[in-house]
Write a protein that holds these residues in place. Structure first.
Motif, mmCIF file in Angstrom:
data_model
loop_
_atom_site.group_PDB
_atom_site.id
_atom_site.type_symbol
_atom_site.label_atom_id
_atom_site.label_comp_id
_atom_site.label_asym_id
_atom_site.label_seq_id
_atom_site.Cartn_x
_atom_site.Cartn_y
_atom_site.Cartn_z
ATOM 1 N N MET A 68 8.402 -0.929 -23.175
ATOM 2 C CA MET A 68 7.420 -1.864 -23.162
ATOM 3 C C MET A 68 7.721 -2.912 -24.281
ATOM 4 O O MET A 68 7.530 -4.246 -23.767
ATOM 5 N N PRO A 89 -4.828 12.971 -30.947
ATOM 6 C CA PRO A 89 -6.134 13.784 -30.505
ATOM 7 C C PRO A 89 -5.944 14.938 -29.996
ATOM 8 O O PRO A 89 -5.122 14.948 -29.349
ATOM 9 N N LYS A 97 -16.913 1.558 -28.109
ATOM 10 C CA LYS A 97 -15.535 0.442 -27.943
ATOM 11 C C LYS A 97 -15.140 0.608 -26.564
ATOM 12 O O LYS A 97 -14.693 -0.527 -25.899
ATOM 13 N N GLY A 138 -6.687 -3.038 -29.944
ATOM 14 C CA GLY A 138 -6.195 -4.497 -29.323
ATOM 15 C C GLY A 138 -5.299 -4.313 -28.371
ATOM 16 O O GLY A 138 -5.456 -5.195 -27.287
ATOM 17 N N GLN A 143 7.950 -6.843 -23.055
ATOM 18 C CA GLN A 143 7.002 -8.075 -23.465
ATOM 19 C C GLN A 143 8.226 -8.840 -24.286
ATOM 20 O O GLN A 143 7.609 -10.232 -24.014
ATOM 21 N N THR A 190 -14.254 6.311 -30.750
ATOM 22 C CA THR A 190 -15.579 5.730 -30.786
ATOM 23 C C THR A 190 -15.756 5.188 -29.425
ATOM 24 O O THR A 190 -15.445 4.245 -28.822
HETATM 25 P P1 NDP Z 1 -6.007 -0.849 -32.899
HETATM 26 O O1 NDP Z 1 -5.994 -0.550 -34.486
HETATM 27 O O2 NDP Z 1 -6.414 -2.008 -32.531
HETATM 28 O O3 NDP Z 1 -6.579 0.572 -32.298
HETATM 29 C C1 NDP Z 1 -6.322 1.910 -32.837
HETATM 30 C C2 NDP Z 1 -6.894 2.648 -31.620
HETATM 31 O O4 NDP Z 1 -6.357 3.981 -31.823
HETATM 32 C C3 NDP Z 1 -8.392 2.673 -31.690
HETATM 33 O O5 NDP Z 1 -9.038 3.109 -30.309
HETATM 34 C C4 NDP Z 1 -8.800 3.964 -32.504
HETATM 35 O O6 NDP Z 1 -9.982 4.674 -32.302
HETATM 36 C C5 NDP Z 1 -7.671 4.993 -32.159
HETATM 37 N N1 NDP Z 1 -7.242 6.007 -33.211
HETATM 38 C C6 NDP Z 1 -6.604 5.685 -34.420
HETATM 39 N N2 NDP Z 1 -6.494 6.929 -35.072
HETATM 40 C C7 NDP Z 1 -6.850 7.858 -34.240
HETATM 41 C C8 NDP Z 1 -6.957 9.373 -34.531
HETATM 42 N N3 NDP Z 1 -6.758 9.976 -35.459
HETATM 43 N N4 NDP Z 1 -7.685 9.967 -33.192
HETATM 44 C C9 NDP Z 1 -8.139 9.218 -32.192
HETATM 45 N N5 NDP Z 1 -8.078 7.978 -32.101
HETATM 46 C C10 NDP Z 1 -7.316 7.292 -33.045
HETATM 47 O O7 NDP Z 1 -4.539 -0.600 -32.565
HETATM 48 P P2 NDP Z 1 -3.629 -1.314 -31.371
HETATM 49 O O8 NDP Z 1 -4.319 -1.428 -30.162
HETATM 50 O O9 NDP Z 1 -3.172 -2.666 -31.764
HETATM 51 O O10 NDP Z 1 -2.390 -0.594 -31.157
HETATM 52 C C11 NDP Z 1 -2.201 0.755 -30.518
HETATM 53 C C12 NDP Z 1 -0.745 1.507 -30.512
HETATM 54 O O11 NDP Z 1 -0.230 0.966 -29.550
HETATM 55 C C13 NDP Z 1 0.061 1.438 -32.029
HETATM 56 O O12 NDP Z 1 0.346 2.642 -32.221
HETATM 57 C C14 NDP Z 1 0.677 0.170 -31.674
HETATM 58 O O13 NDP Z 1 1.925 0.440 -32.515
HETATM 59 C C15 NDP Z 1 1.049 0.367 -30.297
HETATM 60 N N6 NDP Z 1 1.442 -0.780 -29.576
HETATM 61 C C16 NDP Z 1 2.602 -0.526 -28.839
HETATM 62 C C17 NDP Z 1 3.513 -1.764 -28.309
HETATM 63 C C18 NDP Z 1 4.893 -1.772 -27.549
HETATM 64 O O14 NDP Z 1 5.347 -2.848 -27.433
HETATM 65 N N7 NDP Z 1 5.254 -0.741 -27.459
HETATM 66 C C19 NDP Z 1 2.763 -3.260 -28.269
HETATM 67 C C20 NDP Z 1 1.151 -3.097 -28.936
HETATM 68 C C21 NDP Z 1 0.882 -1.882 -29.597
HETATM 69 P P3 NDP Z 1 -11.256 4.116 -32.980
HETATM 70 O O15 NDP Z 1 -11.878 2.984 -32.215
HETATM 71 O O16 NDP Z 1 -12.515 5.331 -32.888
HETATM 72 O O17 NDP Z 1 -11.153 3.819 -34.371
#
Ligand code: NDP
Length: 278
Positions: free
Chosen positions: A242, A199, A157, A131, A246, A154
């Motif tokens: 960030m 990763p 995606k 997201g 935001q 994946t």
């Molecule tokens: P989502 O759950 O939507 O997506 C998670 C992503 O991480 C997917 O692409 C997933 O891959 C990947 N992933 C999870 N675990 C692993 C792993 N062990 N190895 C490789 N890839 C992995 O999360 P969001 O996109 O909402 O958030 C992502 C990060 O951004 C979070 O840590 C969140 O806290 C941070 N964030 C920070 C903000 C800020 O203001 N600083 C604002 C918004 C988010 P797959 O598709 O294969 O499952």
């Protein structure tokens, strides 16, 4: 007093109340800001109760950013492109609810303003395709990046995001990155850092001029930041800036007053460091 809130589940950890109270104090805006723990199945009802009690706007965080689309009468282009809402604004005359997404502009402002780094013509790699990535792609493209490569565990995606946006985009699986040339900017948008993981990545992705940016923020360097330091990145940053930027954009949307983010970011950073190990 005008009422604002952040909705999430969990929410106790949220720094948004503190950030917005600092913005309000600094700009002399008369408002209250609270954290609301919405039930997992009850975000929309919780929001409607808040509005019925005079709520003027809110931030929305995990896991409600997609669900928040459904309570909006109108969506900004940013929210439409991100297919996620992190800011809700109630029009005080019509009662209409506008949804916006300030995450992407928050990232870009942090990189440009606090890290003093220009994204124009840069080769950018994003790790992850969740997201948050949906929200940051368009603002990065608008900075005139040379290349935006999305690598995800994946790969389908990442490919879907390439199809959804227009620009110099490409996609791959995370485990094929050793075949790629180094990037100017590497953004970790996987949630792996939240569980103290990252990763496996080749050091060849970075040069001494590269910026490595983790969306997660932390008192100590995250595993991704440690990797980037060891791999020789020129600049390494977490996502605290960030978060503040935001919030500053959301505050502006609600109050039409732009707060100074630098002192708020400095206060949060000092607090994060002071709490380290507690
Ligand atoms: P989502 O759950 O939507 O997506 C998670 C992503 O991480 C997917 O692409 C997933 O891959 C990947 N992933 C999870 N675990 C692993 C792993 N062990 N190895 C490789 N890839 C992995 O999360 P969001 O996109 O909402 O958030 C992502 C990060 O951004 C979070 O840590 C969140 O806290 C941070 N964030 C920070 C903000 C800020 O203001 N600083 C604002 C918004 C988010 P797959 O598709 O294969 O499952």
């Amino acid at each position: 007093m005008d009422q604002y809130a952040v909705f999430g589940h969990p929410i106790a950890h949220s720094r948004s109340p503190q950030i917005h109270r600092m913005f309000a104090q600094q700009t002399q805006e008369n408002l209250e800001y609270q954290a609301i723990l919405a039930p997992l199945e009850g975000f929309a009802a919780s929001w409607r109760t808040f509005v019925a009690q005079g709520g003027c706007g809110a931030n929305v965080t995990v896991p409600f950013k997609q669900e928040a689309l459904s309570v909006c009468d109108t969506l900004s282009t940013r929210a439409q492109q991100a297919q996620a809402v992190n800011t809700l604004i109630v029009d005080q005359q019509s009662g209409q609810v506008q949804g916006d997404n300030t995450d992407g502009v928050g990232l870009v402002r942090d990189i440009q303003t606090h890290l003093n780094y220009s994204l124009a013509n840069k080769r950018v790699l994003i790790l992850g395709a969740g997201g948050a990535v949906r929200g940051i792609i368009q603002p990065l493209l608008e900075q005139g990046v040379h290349t935006l490569h999305i690598a995800n565990r994946t790969p389908q995606k990442a490919q879907a995001l390439v199809v959804a946006f227009t620009g110099p985009l490409s996609a791959s699986a995370l485990d094929t990155l050793d075949q790629m040339a180094a990037f100017d900017v590497v953004i970790n948008a996987t949630s792996a850092s939240l569980s103290g993981q990252m990763p496996t990545l080749p050091a060849s992705l970075l040069t001494t001029k590269s910026l490595a940016y983790d969306l997660v923020y932390s008192a100590q360097a995250t595993p991704f930041m440690q990797w980037a330091q060891q791999a020789g990145a020129g600049q390494v940053a977490d996502g605290l800036g960030m978060l503040v930027e935001q919030a500053a954009e959301a505050f502006y949307l609600w109050r039409q007053v732009r707060p100074h983010s630098a002192p708020v970011l400095a206060a949060l950073r000092a607090q994060l460091s002071a709490n380290q190990g507690k």
